[in-house]
Write a protein that holds these residues in place. Structure first.
Motif: not given
Length: 270
Positions: A30-31, A34-35, A37-38, A41, A77, A234, A237
């Motif tokens: 998950k982490d 998320k990184d 996707f950050k 984005r 998101s 996640p 996304d």
């Protein structure tokens, strides 16, 4: 970097949605997702601004899914850090009396992106070959003609400079059930629950067949479909974000050249 190309439905492909995964992670926790996707984005925000400033081409994201699959959360998101200029979301619900008095693409064409715009269709013209087919509201002959009209409509948009990305957010029957239960259990989600959705759930298999046929008939080189596993949000996304970024980068929008020489201008204090 996640490669979303494996979710692309090549033109002429036979589709059986039961054979497609509804939950994947690409081996990433998950982490990590998320990184990833950050960073995605941030890049999406830059490319959307470039497309808007260039004001020559446009991008259309079509999101389709069964109820509860996460269309709204996907949009939040992807675009929560994107400036509102040049970004628009169009939601297609039950047609109005006026809309029904026109051809089925009339209301859709009005929402197509203008030059410089990024537009998201939250549901779309495909409702008129999904829902109406499942409920037998029009003949099979009419549905078949609509597939032709949709291909031609999307080709028209593409020829006019619109890059089209079509995504089916793919979830299982059990997953949808859990999301509906969540809407009942949480007071802040009650507003999203519609008892009629329970009637539609009983038609799940019919909807799957309608999705399969429409994807087979309308996935083209200029407007391909992607069947994206959507239960791991996640990962969902990241995949949809990468699809959008690839589309932006294929357009390669450029900031317009200034009509003046910045080196010759001094900004003085008032």
């Amino acid at each position: 970097m996640t490669d979303p190309s494996r979710y692309r439905i090549a033109p002429g492909t036979s589709v059986r949605l039961a054979d497609y995964a509804t939950k994947e992670s690409d081996g990433k926790d998950k982490d990590t997702l998320k990184d990833e996707f950050k960073a995605l984005r941030k890049r999406l925000a830059e490319m959307q601004e470039r497309l808007f400033s260039e004001n020559k081409r446009s991008l259309l994201l079509v999101l389709q899914a069964m109820d509860g699959a996460g269309k709204d959360s996907t949009i939040r998101s992807l675009f929560s850090r994107v400036g509102p200029q040049g970004l628009r979301v169009a939601a297609f619900k039950k047609p109005t009396e006026i809309e029904l008095s026109h051809d089925f693409l009339w209301r859709v064409h009005q929402q197509a992106p203008a030059q410089g715009e990024t537009v998201v269709f939250n549901r779309s013209h495909y409702e008129d070959v999904f829902v109406v087919k499942v409920h037998d509201w029009v003949s099979d002959e009419t549905i078949a003609r609509r597939y032709d009209h949709i291909r031609q409509f999307e080709e028209l948009l593409s020829d006019a400079g619109t890059r089209i990305v079509k995504v089916l957010l793919h979830v299982s029957n059990d997953y949808q059930l859990s999301r509906m239960q969540r809407r009942l259990d949480r007071p802040d989600k009650n507003w999203k629950f519609d008892p009629n959705d329970l009637k539609e759930r009983k038609l799940w298999d019919d909807y799957m067949r309608a999705f399969e046929t429409a994807i087979e008939r309308t996935s083209t080189e200029s407007a391909p479909w992607y069947v994206v596993p959507a239960e791991n949000r996640p990962y969902r996304d990241v995949v949809v974000g990468q699809l959008l970024l690839d589309a932006y980068e294929s357009l390669d929008p450029q900031y317009p050249e200034p009509t003046f020489d910045p080196q010759t201008i001094t900004v003085d204090d008032a």
